[in-house]
Design an enzyme around this catalytic site. Structure first.
Site, PDB file in Angstrom:
ATOM      1  N   LYS A   1      39.385  35.572  30.888  1.00 35.76           N
ATOM      2  CA  LYS A   1      39.405  36.439  29.712  1.00 35.76           C
ATOM      3  C   LYS A   1      38.192  37.352  29.615  1.00 35.76           C
ATOM      4  O   LYS A   1      38.311  38.528  29.345  1.00 35.76           O
ATOM      5  CB  LYS A   1      39.513  35.560  28.459  1.00 35.76           C
ATOM      6  CG  LYS A   1      39.578  36.342  27.150  1.00 35.76           C
ATOM      7  CD  LYS A   1      40.864  37.112  27.048  1.00 35.76           C
ATOM      8  CE  LYS A   1      40.931  37.996  25.832  1.00 35.76           C
ATOM      9  NZ  LYS A   1      41.906  39.079  26.001  1.00 35.76           N
TER      10      LYS A   1
ATOM     11  N   TRP B   1      36.209  28.983  36.103  1.00 41.07           N
ATOM     12  CA  TRP B   1      36.888  30.075  36.809  1.00 41.07           C
ATOM     13  C   TRP B   1      35.989  30.367  38.008  1.00 41.07           C
ATOM     14  O   TRP B   1      34.871  30.842  37.855  1.00 41.07           O
ATOM     15  CB  TRP B   1      36.999  31.282  35.880  1.00 41.07           C
ATOM     16  CG  TRP B   1      37.723  32.460  36.451  1.00 41.07           C
ATOM     17  CD1 TRP B   1      39.070  32.678  36.442  1.00 41.07           C
ATOM     18  CD2 TRP B   1      37.139  33.620  37.073  1.00 41.07           C
ATOM     19  NE1 TRP B   1      39.347  33.891  37.017  1.00 41.07           N
ATOM     20  CE2 TRP B   1      38.198  34.493  37.418  1.00 41.07           C
ATOM     21  CE3 TRP B   1      35.830  34.009  37.376  1.00 41.07           C
ATOM     22  CZ2 TRP B   1      37.984  35.710  38.039  1.00 41.07           C
ATOM     23  CZ3 TRP B   1      35.624  35.227  38.004  1.00 41.07           C
ATOM     24  CH2 TRP B   1      36.704  36.061  38.330  1.00 41.07           C
TER      25      TRP B   1
ATOM     26  N   GLU C   1      49.211  42.424  35.954  1.00 40.56           N
ATOM     27  CA  GLU C   1      48.359  41.238  35.762  1.00 40.56           C
ATOM     28  C   GLU C   1      49.126  40.010  35.319  1.00 40.56           C
ATOM     29  O   GLU C   1      48.745  38.899  35.665  1.00 40.56           O
ATOM     30  CB  GLU C   1      47.143  41.517  34.874  1.00 40.56           C
ATOM     31  CG  GLU C   1      47.397  41.773  33.429  1.00 40.56           C
ATOM     32  CD  GLU C   1      46.117  42.078  32.653  1.00 40.56           C
ATOM     33  OE1 GLU C   1      45.067  41.520  32.949  1.00 40.56           O
ATOM     34  OE2 GLU C   1      46.210  42.898  31.718  1.00 40.56           O
TER      35      GLU C   1
ATOM     36  N   HIS D   1      52.560  65.604  43.327  1.00 37.83           N
ATOM     37  CA  HIS D   1      51.453  65.711  44.286  1.00 37.83           C
ATOM     38  C   HIS D   1      51.327  64.475  45.171  1.00 37.83           C
ATOM     39  O   HIS D   1      50.289  64.254  45.783  1.00 37.83           O
ATOM     40  CB  HIS D   1      50.137  65.965  43.538  1.00 37.83           C
ATOM     41  CG  HIS D   1      50.139  67.237  42.755  1.00 37.83           C
ATOM     42  ND1 HIS D   1      50.153  68.476  43.342  1.00 37.83           N
ATOM     43  CD2 HIS D   1      50.186  67.451  41.418  1.00 37.83           C
ATOM     44  CE1 HIS D   1      50.188  69.412  42.410  1.00 37.83           C
ATOM     45  NE2 HIS D   1      50.219  68.808  41.228  1.00 37.83           N
TER      46      HIS D   1
ATOM     47  N   CYS E   1      34.816  31.194  32.401  1.00 32.41           N
ATOM     48  CA  CYS E   1      34.363  29.812  32.264  1.00 32.41           C
ATOM     49  C   CYS E   1      34.069  29.508  30.792  1.00 32.41           C
ATOM     50  O   CYS E   1      33.757  30.400  30.022  1.00 32.41           O
ATOM     51  CB  CYS E   1      33.115  29.489  33.068  1.00 32.41           C
ATOM     52  SG  CYS E   1      33.256  29.826  34.813  1.00 32.41           S
TER      53      CYS E   1
ATOM     54  N   GLU F   1      47.793  51.735  31.332  1.00 27.31           N
ATOM     55  CA  GLU F   1      47.703  50.433  30.660  1.00 27.31           C
ATOM     56  C   GLU F   1      48.995  49.619  30.879  1.00 27.31           C
ATOM     57  O   GLU F   1      48.941  48.410  31.137  1.00 27.31           O
ATOM     58  CB  GLU F   1      47.440  50.653  29.159  1.00 27.31           C
ATOM     59  CG  GLU F   1      47.567  49.434  28.258  1.00 27.31           C
ATOM     60  CD  GLU F   1      46.568  48.318  28.546  1.00 27.31           C
ATOM     61  OE1 GLU F   1      45.661  48.504  29.360  1.00 27.31           O
ATOM     62  OE2 GLU F   1      46.735  47.235  27.949  1.00 27.31           O
TER      63      GLU F   1
ATOM     64  N   LYS G   1      49.151  45.979  32.675  1.00 28.64           N
ATOM     65  CA  LYS G   1      49.702  44.802  32.005  1.00 28.64           C
ATOM     66  C   LYS G   1      50.770  44.152  32.870  1.00 28.64           C
ATOM     67  O   LYS G   1      50.789  42.948  33.045  1.00 28.64           O
ATOM     68  CB  LYS G   1      50.293  45.250  30.657  1.00 28.64           C
ATOM     69  CG  LYS G   1      50.207  44.260  29.577  1.00 28.64           C
ATOM     70  CD  LYS G   1      48.952  44.349  28.726  1.00 28.64           C
ATOM     71  CE  LYS G   1      47.670  44.384  29.519  1.00 28.64           C
ATOM     72  NZ  LYS G   1      46.508  44.659  28.738  1.00 28.64           N
TER      73      LYS G   1
ATOM     74  N   ASN H   1      27.463  28.889  33.020  1.00 28.54           N
ATOM     75  CA  ASN H   1      28.254  30.115  33.184  1.00 28.54           C
ATOM     76  C   ASN H   1      27.328  31.197  33.713  1.00 28.54           C
ATOM     77  O   ASN H   1      26.156  31.234  33.316  1.00 28.54           O
ATOM     78  CB  ASN H   1      28.796  30.604  31.832  1.00 28.54           C
ATOM     79  CG  ASN H   1      29.987  29.812  31.362  1.00 28.54           C
ATOM     80  OD1 ASN H   1      30.482  28.949  32.078  1.00 28.54           O
ATOM     81  ND2 ASN H   1      30.441  30.092  30.155  1.00 28.54           N
ATOM     82  N   GLY H   2      27.847  32.100  34.535  1.00 27.65           N
ATOM     83  CA  GLY H   2      27.005  33.164  35.084  1.00 27.65           C
ATOM     84  C   GLY H   2      26.830  32.969  36.578  1.00 27.65           C
ATOM     85  O   GLY H   2      27.561  32.188  37.197  1.00 27.65           O
TER      86      GLY H   2
ATOM     87  N   ARG I   1      39.610  30.735  29.328  1.00 23.30           N
ATOM     88  CA  ARG I   1      38.443  31.357  29.962  1.00 23.30           C
ATOM     89  C   ARG I   1      38.331  31.002  31.436  1.00 23.30           C
ATOM     90  O   ARG I   1      37.561  31.602  32.175  1.00 23.30           O
ATOM     91  CB  ARG I   1      37.169  30.862  29.288  1.00 23.30           C
ATOM     92  CG  ARG I   1      37.153  31.162  27.853  1.00 23.30           C
ATOM     93  CD  ARG I   1      35.997  32.033  27.566  1.00 23.30           C
ATOM     94  NE  ARG I   1      36.267  32.757  26.356  1.00 23.30           N
ATOM     95  CZ  ARG I   1      35.623  33.841  26.009  1.00 23.30           C
ATOM     96  NH1 ARG I   1      34.729  34.352  26.785  1.00 23.30           N
ATOM     97  NH2 ARG I   1      35.918  34.454  24.904  1.00 23.30           N
TER      98      ARG I   1
HETATM   99  C1  F6R Z   1      43.477  43.657  30.733  1.00 21.54           C
HETATM  100  C2  F6R Z   1      42.220  43.137  30.228  1.00 21.54           C
HETATM  101  C3  F6R Z   1      40.967  43.557  30.882  1.00 21.54           C
HETATM  102  C4  F6R Z   1      39.878  43.818  29.819  1.00 21.54           C
HETATM  103  C5  F6R Z   1      38.540  44.125  30.502  1.00 21.54           C
HETATM  104  C6  F6R Z   1      37.456  44.441  29.489  1.00 21.54           C
HETATM  105  O1  F6R Z   1      44.558  43.159  30.033  1.00 21.54           O
HETATM  106  O2  F6R Z   1      42.200  42.352  29.305  1.00 21.54           O
HETATM  107  O3  F6R Z   1      41.157  44.673  31.681  1.00 21.54           O
HETATM  108  O4  F6R Z   1      40.293  44.872  29.015  1.00 21.54           O
HETATM  109  O5  F6R Z   1      38.143  43.018  31.278  1.00 21.54           O
HETATM  110  O6  F6R Z   1      37.200  43.367  28.635  1.00 21.54           O
HETATM  111  P1  F6R Z   1      36.435  43.568  27.287  1.00 21.54           P
HETATM  112  O7  F6R Z   1      37.276  44.402  26.396  1.00 21.54           O
HETATM  113  O8  F6R Z   1      36.249  42.184  26.743  1.00 21.54           O
HETATM  114  O9  F6R Z   1      35.137  44.240  27.609  1.00 21.54           O
END
Ligand code: F6R
Length: 607
Positions: A602, A73, A488, A504, A2, A481, A485, A99-100, A27
């Protein structure tokens, strides 16, 4: 998670609020709204992306020089207009953006309803508007009504309140969800993220947890203090507005992938003494003695930051010889971790606001551990609450998926590993590693210049809905990772495995319709990974290899992405780049917006 914007001054608020929302849209993007004060409160809200709100704002008048705005969000209540912020009380005298999460909202709402309050949304946030209304009905002034309301809630908030009866005034409060106040000439801005303010001012005041500010065009008064906040609380944003635009690229994600050579340079700048073979980390200088005493490091983070931590484990153990464990922050905070004064707990976080990571650090502090931050956002909660730390200097990351932040985390973790080795008199690899780091920007550029290889791989994957990412040692976390990626942004179901684990279980999945992306640079694990490739091939599996040696690997695999060779410890920084591009291109090929993946936001400032 948000976005909040607020403005009070002498200019029309609506264009400033809308501009701030457009910067913060990443956000949250399921609904948005604004409220402008002008004798009364004019609120306009819309379901969907910001463009829907823009259309409505053009149709309705919203004049006024004080207002608040929000992009949402969803946490409580479906993404519909009635659940969009700003939320109002029964009479439309109070409006607020939040927010929260208000954890005890159900009981508060039941009480309010029993005294006749009418609710128009399913959100937790709306209770705050009615609670303030209730108190103002009993003649409490606005500030006191907000203070008293917040004394009765449990949970987290970044909150901005406006009342029709208190002209040219915003009340901002923070508990666990960031708020920053931008200081202008006879005007002030409020935002949940400085990127929304940077077009107007670089002078900012970060609110701390528990603080409530009265913000007018003339000044910012904290916690009822009669004197306005002075320069001592002000800091300067050290990046430019250009860094929050797409710079000619169709998406932020691509822009952020393409700028990684510069990002690595920025992470390294001023931190390597190549002549004397030393690494300089100013943020750790003040705690050198304590750092030299630690006997264990626990790295905590979430998502990509956690995977960066897994690479960090290999780096710190191999380079500095200190035992390292890596734990998901969301697990760490709820168990009874065995840590002592000789443990350093290192939090990795791009935003510096991830609720789980912040709580993990607080838990570590309660246990008297030394707390460290590897954080990208200057002035963020984790940066401020840790004992010391190192910024990764990646600049603002707007794309929801972590790309340049991840690469800069790996780069900075390598510096931290060298630095920790230095403190213990371990220098063997330092010269070679520093020289290797200095070469990385050029090598990353080489990968980016050969993007056509990625398009071939995307074509080979076609319409597949599943795939495996495999890697070993330094490349196991890159496999995790890469899978994260891809899933997502392109919604292809992908799993990351260390290739040693394949036999395994996961190998049962392999047939000609099930592709694998194998990370197999020429390193100490190459022969082992090569055997895994043979095993996959024997079962008819389709294979895309990311390798430094096309000649050896090319004949056996279906598509090959070649990357430059570097030292084994640094290779993950290069091999992750094709996985980012692959995810991006897969999303685009499927007509998806990689900057706004569904259900994601984000910065995850709620549990
Ligand atoms: C994946 C991604 C998330 C963040 C995670 C931690 O692409 O962006 O998995 O890495 O939410 O976020 P931060 O680094 O802001 O604590």
């Amino acid at each position: 998670m948000c976005g909040i914007v607020g403005y009070v001054g002498s200019r029309q608020a609506t264009p400033i609020l809308m501009n701030g929302l457009s910067v913060l849209e990443y956000r949250g993007y399921d609904s948005a709204g604004i409220c402008v004060q002008n004798g009364r409160l004019t609120t306009i809200r819309a379901e969907g992306k910001l463009v829907e709100l823009e259309k409505k704002v053009k149709r309705f008048e919203s004049h006024g020089t004080c207002g608040i705005a929000h992009t949402r969000w969803a946490t409580h209540g479906v993404p519909e207009e009635r659940n969009a912020h700003p939320h109002r009380d029964c009479t439309g005298s109070i409006a607020l953006v939040h927010n929260g999460i208000i954890e005890n909202y159900q009981e508060l709402k039941a009480d309010l309803m029993s005294t006749g309050h009418l609710f128009s949304s399913d959100t937790d946030s709306e209770v705050l508007a009615h609670m303030i209304e209730e108190r103002m009905k009993n003649e409490m002034p606005l500030l006191q009504a907000v203070e008293d309301t917040l004394a009765h809630v449990r949970g987290t908030y970044g909150l901005v309140v406006v009342s029709k009866d208190v002209p040219q005034t915003l009340i901002a409060a923070r508990m666990g969800s960031p708020l920053v106040i931008g200081v202008g000439e006879d005007e002030h801005y409020i935002a949940s993220d400085p990127s929304a303010l940077i077009a107007y001012t670089k002078d900012v005041i970060y609110l701390d947890d528990g603080e409530i500010a009265v913000v007018t065009s003339e000044g910012v008064h904290l916690n009822g203090s009669p004197s306005a906040l002075t320069g001592s609380r002000q800091s300067k944003i050290d990046w430019d507005v250009e860094e929050t635009t797409k710079g000619g690229h169709p998406h932020f994600m691509l822009k952020e992938i393409m700028e990684q050579p510069k990002v690595i340079e920025d992470s390294l700048r001023g931190r390597m003494d190549l002549i004397h073979g030393r690494c300089i980390l100013g943020g750790l200088e003040g705690i050198q003695d304590r750092l030299a005493q630690i006997d264990r490091i626990v790295i905590v983070g979430c998502g990509s930051a956690y995977y960066a931590g897994l690479v960090g484990e290999y780096l710190i153990e191999e380079i500095a010889g200190i035992p390292v464990e890596v734990e998901l922050a969301s697990e760490f905070r709820y168990r009874k971790p065995l840590i002592s004064e000789r443990t350093a707990v290192l939090a990795i976080s791009q935003s510096g606001e991830t609720a789980d990571t912040l709580e993990a650090i607080r838990e570590a502090k309660r246990k008297h551990a030394l707390t460290l931050g590897l954080v990208n956002t200057v002035g963020s909660s984790i940066a401020r609450e840790t004992d010391a730390g190192v910024y990764n200097h990646a600049g603002p990351e707007v794309g929801v998926a972590s790309t340049k932040a991840f690469v800069s985390q790996l780069t900075t973790l390598t510096l931290i590993a060298i630095y920790l080795g230095q403190l213990r008199g371990v220098h063997e690899r330092t010269h070679a590693l520093l020289a290797g780091l200095a070469e990385l920007p050029k090598q990353v550029q080489e990968i980016l210049d050969h993007r056509e290889q990625i398009l071939e791989a995307v074509t080979s994957l076609g319409s597949t809905e599943h795939c495996l990412f495999l890697g070993r040692k330094f490349h196991a976390p890159i496999a995790y990772e890469g899978a994260l990626k891809l899933k997502e942004v392109s919604y292809v179901h992908a799993e990351g495995y260390t290739s040693g684990e394949m036999k395994h279980g996961p190998i049962a999945l392999i047939d000609k319709s099930f592709p694998s992306i194998v990370l197999c640079p020429k390193d100490s694990m190459f022969e082992k990974t090569w055997s895994n490739i043979e095993e996959l091939k024997a079962r008819g599996g389709m294979i895309i290899a990311i390798t430094t040696d096309r000649e050896s690997v090319g004949s056996l695999v279906d598509a090959c992405i070649e990357i430059p060779q570097t030292l084994e410890e640094l290779q993950p920084i290069l091999s992750v780049i094709p996985t980012q591009l692959l995810a991006y291109e897969m999303a685009v090929a499927r007509s998806l917006d990689p900057d706004k993946p569904r259900n994601l936001a984000k910065s995850v400032t709620v549990e």
